[in-house]
Design an enzyme around this catalytic site. Structure first.
Site, PDB file in Angstrom:
ATOM      1  N   HIS A  35       2.516 -14.484  -6.656  1.00  0.00           N
ATOM      2  CA  HIS A  35       1.254 -14.679  -5.921  1.00  0.00           C
ATOM      3  C   HIS A  35       0.155 -13.778  -6.487  1.00  0.00           C
ATOM      4  CE1 HIS A  35       2.529 -10.887  -4.313  1.00  0.00           C
ATOM      5  NE2 HIS A  35       1.664 -10.867  -3.320  1.00  0.00           N
ATOM      6  N   GLN A  42      12.552  -5.714  -6.246  1.00  0.00           N
ATOM      7  CA  GLN A  42      11.810  -6.488  -7.246  1.00  0.00           C
ATOM      8  C   GLN A  42      11.803  -5.848  -8.634  1.00  0.00           C
ATOM      9  OE1 GLN A  42       8.404  -8.894  -6.155  1.00  0.00           O
ATOM     10  NE2 GLN A  42       7.151  -7.778  -7.613  1.00  0.00           N
ATOM     11  N   THR A  90      -5.830   0.709  -3.941  1.00  0.00           N
ATOM     12  CA  THR A  90      -4.565   0.121  -4.399  1.00  0.00           C
ATOM     13  C   THR A  90      -4.808  -1.210  -5.118  1.00  0.00           C
ATOM     14  OG1 THR A  90      -4.267  -0.994  -2.278  1.00  0.00           O
ATOM     15  CG2 THR A  90      -3.229   1.161  -2.520  1.00  0.00           C
ATOM     16  N   HIS A 112       0.839  -1.208   0.000  1.00  0.00           N
ATOM     17  CA  HIS A 112       0.000   0.000   0.000  1.00  0.00           C
ATOM     18  C   HIS A 112       0.872   1.255   0.000  1.00  0.00           C
ATOM     19  CE1 HIS A 112      -4.022  -1.898   0.916  1.00  0.00           C
ATOM     20  NE2 HIS A 112      -3.173  -2.913   0.987  1.00  0.00           N
ATOM     21  N   ASN A 131       0.327  -5.032  -6.932  1.00  0.00           N
ATOM     22  CA  ASN A 131       1.553  -4.324  -7.333  1.00  0.00           C
ATOM     23  C   ASN A 131       2.418  -5.216  -8.210  1.00  0.00           C
ATOM     24  OD1 ASN A 131       1.471  -1.692  -5.790  1.00  0.00           O
ATOM     25  ND2 ASN A 131       1.114  -3.182  -4.157  1.00  0.00           N
ATOM     26  N   SER A 132       2.587  -6.465  -7.783  1.00  0.00           N
ATOM     27  CA  SER A 132       3.394  -7.384  -8.594  1.00  0.00           C
ATOM     28  C   SER A 132       2.751  -7.580  -9.960  1.00  0.00           C
ATOM     29  CB  SER A 132       3.532  -8.728  -7.871  1.00  0.00           C
ATOM     30  OG  SER A 132       4.257  -8.551  -6.676  1.00  0.00           O
ATOM     31  N   ASP A 179      -7.287 -10.565  -3.152  1.00  0.00           N
ATOM     32  CA  ASP A 179      -7.603 -10.227  -4.549  1.00  0.00           C
ATOM     33  C   ASP A 179      -6.789 -11.034  -5.564  1.00  0.00           C
ATOM     34  OD1 ASP A 179      -5.254  -8.991  -3.648  1.00  0.00           O
ATOM     35  OD2 ASP A 179      -5.434  -7.335  -5.068  1.00  0.00           O
ATOM     36  N   GLN A 180      -5.853 -11.853  -5.074  1.00  0.00           N
ATOM     37  CA  GLN A 180      -4.887 -12.487  -5.986  1.00  0.00           C
ATOM     38  C   GLN A 180      -5.547 -13.455  -6.966  1.00  0.00           C
ATOM     39  OE1 GLN A 180      -2.301 -14.033  -2.947  1.00  0.00           O
ATOM     40  NE2 GLN A 180      -1.986 -11.981  -2.123  1.00  0.00           N
ATOM     41  N   ASP A 235      -6.084   5.804   2.112  1.00  0.00           N
ATOM     42  CA  ASP A 235      -6.250   4.430   1.641  1.00  0.00           C
ATOM     43  C   ASP A 235      -7.575   3.899   2.214  1.00  0.00           C
ATOM     44  OD1 ASP A 235      -5.997   1.622   1.376  1.00  0.00           O
ATOM     45  OD2 ASP A 235      -3.812   1.732   1.563  1.00  0.00           O
TER      46      ASP A 235
END
Ligand code: UDP
Length: 459
Positions: free
Chosen positions: A354, A339, A139, A22, A358-359, A378-379, A117
């Protein structure tokens, strides 16, 4: 330089939930605002602020002000449970945020907006006690926000049927919705479940609703959201060097809550052939059980590829004993890395992820094909989009116990590194990369929405 009617430089406060996933997008948003002449201050907890100082990193152009979450010494990890953290944060944070706003006002500082947020479900209510404009900054993906909203409003009935229809979204199998929806139950992470649905409690008070995505990535659901709220679509909120390169030296988020062993990581990657490395990371929070950890270890090993695997210190107790003695020597295991620099490295050919948002955005924006292995929250929905909608990878299947077996992992990794699916995923990833850059460039869709916000700040 942007100026308000009173000739003062506008000042915006950003208040992310105190977690890596976040902080990152809100910090980047802050840097963008600063580059456009807006003064920006990040509000974070005493614990995180101390951690930043001890790691000797800074969020560059952004000032930091602190509040207390009631866990000044140990942060989230020192709470007994997510529920007790969230409760205490609410109780202590409410007064602490009030005190901070009063302090800044008593110092004569102008506060033109506070962007919160929505995971901090009470923050906007505090802002509304003052004569200050408030905004909310999602986010997570718009698709995910929309599903939560429909459940919150009772427009989707729980428990779900075998598939789910949500306006502006593709038809979803029930297990492709976020875990808080398809596992909706009082005992299933009650604290986080409350958080994701209560994001909409006070949204109608928000002068702006920001989302960290970009128009072409989620066009239909963005159009749907625009009809509901004053939307600003400003993502991908990544360091500028990976997008439009307009912000000088901006190649890092600037805050790593875990210290990265950067030189060891880069030396190892520099040594590997182009496109040969699988980079595996499950983000900052997901906890793989011991059985799953063992399957991932052997899956990576048996794929025959070079692999860089992030195993955080708090996951080490689940790491398979003996694996390091017998593995074939093609892997590097680190507690944390930078990363973005890893994903941007030539040697990386596949991201085992995962599918945190962001990823997800980082893979899309850097054009790296993925093997999606969602864990929770949420993945599951992000993984569906990565495979079926954006076409940048494959999802690895879990067995009836929810464990991903090593042979499935090996087959997905090979598909991406050596197979036809990898060719298609790379092509699509390259397309999305260009579109992400286009959104961030001067006059691009996200750039225009940021400019629109700054204009409206001055109204
Ligand atoms: N990240 C990192 N180094 C690592 C692992 C992750 O810098 O070794 C960053 C990653 O780039 C991303 C964030 O941590 O920006 C994780 O956010 P995400 O939404 O992907 O997952 P979460 O941690 O929230 O589950």
């Amino acid at each position: 330089m942007a100026e308000t009617k009173t000739n003062k430089i506008p000042h915006v406060l950003l208040f992310p939930f105190p977690a890596q996933g976040h902080l990152n997008p809100l910090i980047q948003f802050g840097k963008r605002l600063t580059s456009k002449g807006v003064e920006t201050t990040l509000i974070t907890t005493t614990y995180i602020s101390n951690l930043i100082l001890s790691h000797n990193t800074t969020a560059t152009s952004i000032a930091i002000e602190t509040i207390s979450d009631g866990f000044d010494e140990g942060g989230f990890a020192s709470a007994d449970s997510a529920e007790s953290y969230l409760e205490k944060f609410h109780e202590v944070g409410t007064n602490s945020l009030r005190d901070l706003i009063k302090k800044l006002q008593s110092e004569g500082r102008n506060i033109d907006a506070i962007i919160c947020d929505p995971f901090i479900t009470w923050a906007l209510d505090v802002v509304m006690e003052f004569d200050i404009k408030g905004g909310t900054f999602f986010t997570q993906a718009c698709a995910v926000n929309s599903i939560y909203y429909h459940v919150y409003k009772g427009l989707i009935s729980i428990p779900l049927g075998s598939s789910v229809s949500v306006p502006a979204l593709p038809q979803l199998e029930y297990w492709e919705t976020p875990s808080f929806v398809h596992n909706y139950a009082p005992h299933y992470y009650p604290g986080w479940t409350k958080v994701v649905f209560n994001q909409f409690n006070n949204i109608d008070q928000a002068r702006w609703v920001f989302t960290n995505t970009f128009y072409k990535l989620e066009e239909e659901v963005i159009e749907w959201m625009r009809k509901m709220w004053p939307l600003k679509v400003i993502g991908p909120s990544l360091p500028s060097m990976y997008l439009d390169k307009r912000l000088e030296d901006d190649k890092d988020y600037g805050i790593n809550l875990i210290k990265a062993n950067h030189s060891e990581c880069m030396d190892w990657l520099n040594d590997k052939p182009k496109g040969s490395v699988v980079y595996a990371s499950f983000g900052s929070m997901a906890q793989l059980g011991p059985g799953q950890m063992e399957e991932v270890a052997w899956g990576l090993n048996d794929s025959g590829a070079n692999f860089l695997w992030i195993v955080r210190d708090d996951e080490k107790e689940n790491f398979p004993k003996g694996f390091l003695d017998v593995k074939t020597g093609k892997g590097l295991i680190l507690a944390w890395c930078k990363q973005l620099e890893v994903l941007a490295h030539d040697s990386v050919g596949c991201f085992l992820t995962h599918c945190g948002f962001n990823s997800t955005l980082e893979a899309i924006s850097l054009g790296v094909p993925v093997v999606g292995m969602p864990q929770w929250t949420d993945q599951t929905t992000n993984a569906k989009y990565l495979e079926d909608i954006w076409g940048v990878g494959v999802r690895v299947k879990a067995d009836e116990k929810g464990v991903v077996r090593r042979e499935n992992l090996v087959s997905c990794i090979k598909d991406i590194l050596e197979g036809e699916r990898g060719v298609v995923a790379r092509k699509n990833a390259a397309k999305w990369k260009d579109l992400a850059v286009e959104a961030a460039e001067e006059g691009g869709s996200s750039d225009k929405d940021i400019d629109g916000f700054i204009y409206e700040l001055k109204e």
